[in-house]
Enzyme design. Structure first.
Site, short mmCIF file in Angstrom:
data_model
loop_
_atom_site.label_atom_id
_atom_site.label_comp_id
_atom_site.label_asym_id
_atom_site.label_seq_id
_atom_site.Cartn_x
_atom_site.Cartn_y
_atom_site.Cartn_z
N GLY A 242 -8.52 -13.43 28.28
CA GLY A 242 -9.77 -13.43 27.51
C GLY A 242 -10.11 -12.17 26.77
O GLY A 242 -11.07 -12.17 25.99
N PRO A 277 -3.46 -12.13 30.09
CA PRO A 277 -3.81 -11.95 28.68
C PRO A 277 -2.85 -12.69 27.75
O PRO A 277 -1.64 -12.73 28.01
CB PRO A 277 -3.66 -10.43 28.49
N GLY A 278 -3.39 -13.27 26.71
CA GLY A 278 -2.55 -13.88 25.68
C GLY A 278 -2.82 -13.15 24.38
O GLY A 278 -2.01 -12.35 23.91
N ARG A 315 -6.81 -22.13 13.06
CA ARG A 315 -7.99 -21.40 13.56
C ARG A 315 -9.16 -21.37 12.56
O ARG A 315 -10.29 -21.61 12.96
CB ARG A 315 -7.62 -19.98 14.00
N TYR A 319 -12.22 -23.33 14.25
CA TYR A 319 -13.27 -22.47 14.84
C TYR A 319 -14.05 -21.71 13.78
O TYR A 319 -14.82 -20.83 14.12
CB TYR A 319 -12.65 -21.42 15.76
N CYS A 345 -4.65 -32.82 2.48
CA CYS A 345 -5.73 -33.62 1.88
C CYS A 345 -6.99 -33.64 2.75
O CYS A 345 -7.42 -34.69 3.22
CB CYS A 345 -5.22 -35.03 1.65
N GLU A 346 -7.54 -32.47 3.02
CA GLU A 346 -8.81 -32.37 3.75
C GLU A 346 -9.55 -31.17 3.22
O GLU A 346 -8.94 -30.11 3.01
CB GLU A 346 -8.56 -32.14 5.25
#
Ligand code: LLP
Length: 418
Positions: A242, A277-278, A315, A319, A345-346
């Site tokens: 995190g 941790p990532g 991302r 988000y 197509c969005e």
């Protein structure tokens, strides 16, 4: 104009300098992920050092970036692995992480995954519910094997991050309450096959405030103390992952302050710290390179259409995350605001909104920063787009670490059923 140095805003430098990135784009084409392996190593060492000589194990969270070469790099630095699927466990083993440094978390594990994890002999399984505890006990009994476990405790603390990546509140699906954890530990302690050896919490991702982590650690440490009084002597204190990074101008948590806060709460407990941790390890080390296809204007709005899209880097769309976008050409020219969008197509298919950019030509390369974590690992084949290639830069040298997917790869599992 922001002073990027003073604000510690990520910039293109070192291995990830303009020249190297232009060379990578030319040699391996775009869209492309490029990772600075020296920076990955430096982040790992920085965190390790922050905990000083204390007994601790960094279990890198594979979900952030599970490329085998990334894992192998971390394995050579003696990292362990935090996995959330059998697939990730297998990746860790293939990349050279020993079973005794692998932990396995997740709210919904399949029986075959539990069986295999037990067979491989990983360090422990993080349990997320009573149902799962009973399930694992049953499986271990049938296999006539002991199951080392840890329980994920939900401290009910607001991590103050994006709601999608906040996990430590009681309304979230993760872990069990402190009260329930106590009774599960007692149950496990009395079981013939369950071996409770750890305690775990993880309150969310991209955390930029230390206080919620500190408060959670205190709650969990006090639970560990009361378990000790019941003769349940846990060996591992797993503080989850995190730690946030700087994408724009956020102030990141200093690893040293983080370590001190944890060490302080652990006074009087002889436990090995595990952290998962990532993003902290790989986040700022990755750049996404994408090529300009064309510029267009609709009414007053300027769009830069590029060859990368939300399927490569989700991302921003998912988000509303911000990633710096830097053209690999002279940026001193007149700039105006533009949305950088992909060919999907969005309307949600964008990589950046209202970014100040100079006039761009077809073929110009844009670098999208801080995508080493949750970039490629969250990519998909939406719109039958093949997944990108991935490249490592180490000591100034480029090397391919994942081939660009071909159309043939993409249809391989379907074509025999026509
Ligand atoms: N441990 C557990 C139990 C986790 O659930 C996670 C992340 C980590 C460790 C690693 O967290 P990190 O150190 O990377 O923050 N896709 C989102 C992030 C989702 C994180 C999920 N769990 C994003 O792109 O921001």
């Amino acid at each position: 104009m922001k002073d990027t140095k003073a604000l510690n805003i990520p910039t293109l430098s070192g291995n990830l300098c303009n020249q190297n990135l232009l060379q990578a784009a030319q040699q391996f084409q775009t869209p492309l992920f490029v990772y600075d392996f020296n920076q990955i190593a430096q982040k790992y060492e920085q965190l390790k050092l922050a905990f000083g000589g204390r007994k601790m194990l960094i279990c890198y969270a594979l979900k952030a970036n599970s490329n085998l070469s990334v894992i192998k790099k971390l394995a050579t630095l003696e990292s362990g692995a935090d996995c959330v699927s059998l697939g990730e466990i297998k990746r860790s083993i293939i990349a050279g992480i020993p079973a005794y440094k692998i932990i396995y978390s997740g709210v919904g594990k399949q029986d075959y995954e539990i069986q295999e994890a037990l067979k491989i002999g990983i360090l422990f399984i993080n349990i997320e519910s009573k149902e799962e505890l009973l399930r694992i006990e049953k499986i271990a009994k049938t296999m006539n094997i002991n199951a080392r476990i840890s329980i994920r405790v939900n401290p009910d603390i607001n991590a103050q991050t994006h709601p999608y990546i906040s996990t430590g509140l009681k309304e979230n699906k993760f872990g069990v309450s402190i009260e329930e954890a106590k009774s599960l530990y007692l149950y496990a302690h009395n079981s013939k096959v369950l071996e409770p050896i750890g305690i775990h919490f993880h309150i969310g991702s991209q955390l930029t405030k230390l206080t919620p982590i500190e408060e959670s650690a205190q709650k969990i440490a006090s639970l560990a103390h009361s378990l000790l009084a019941l003769k349940i002597n846990l060996k591992f204190f797993d503080i989850g992952g995190g730690i946030g990074i700087t994408y724009n101008d956020e102030t990141a948590i200093n690893p040293y302050d983080y370590a001190q806060a944890i060490l302080e709460t652990l006074r009087g407990l002889d436990m090995t710290i595990i952290c998962e941790p990532g993003r902290f390890i790989v986040g700022n080390s990755g750049v996404f390179l994408t090529k300009v296809l064309l510029e267009k204007e609709n009414q007053d709005k300027r769009f830069i259409i590029v060859d990368g899209a939300m399927n490569d880097l989700i991302r921003p769309s998912l988000y509303n995350a911000y990633h710096q976008i830097i053209p690999l050409k002279d940026t001193k020219a007149h700039q105006s605001l533009a949305d950088v969008v992909g060919p999907i197509c969005e309307s949600g298919d964008y990589l950046g909104k209202n970014i100040a950019l100079p006039k761009l030509e077809r073929g110009d390369i844009l670098a999208i920063l801080s995508v080493g974590a949750y970039g490629f690992s969250m990519s998909s084949n939406y719109n039958t787009r093949t997944k990108c290639a991935e490249v490592a830069i180490e000591d100034g040298k480029l090397r391919l670490i994942r081939k660009r997917e071909s159309f043939e790869d993409l249809i391989a599992l379907e074509k025999d059923y026509l």
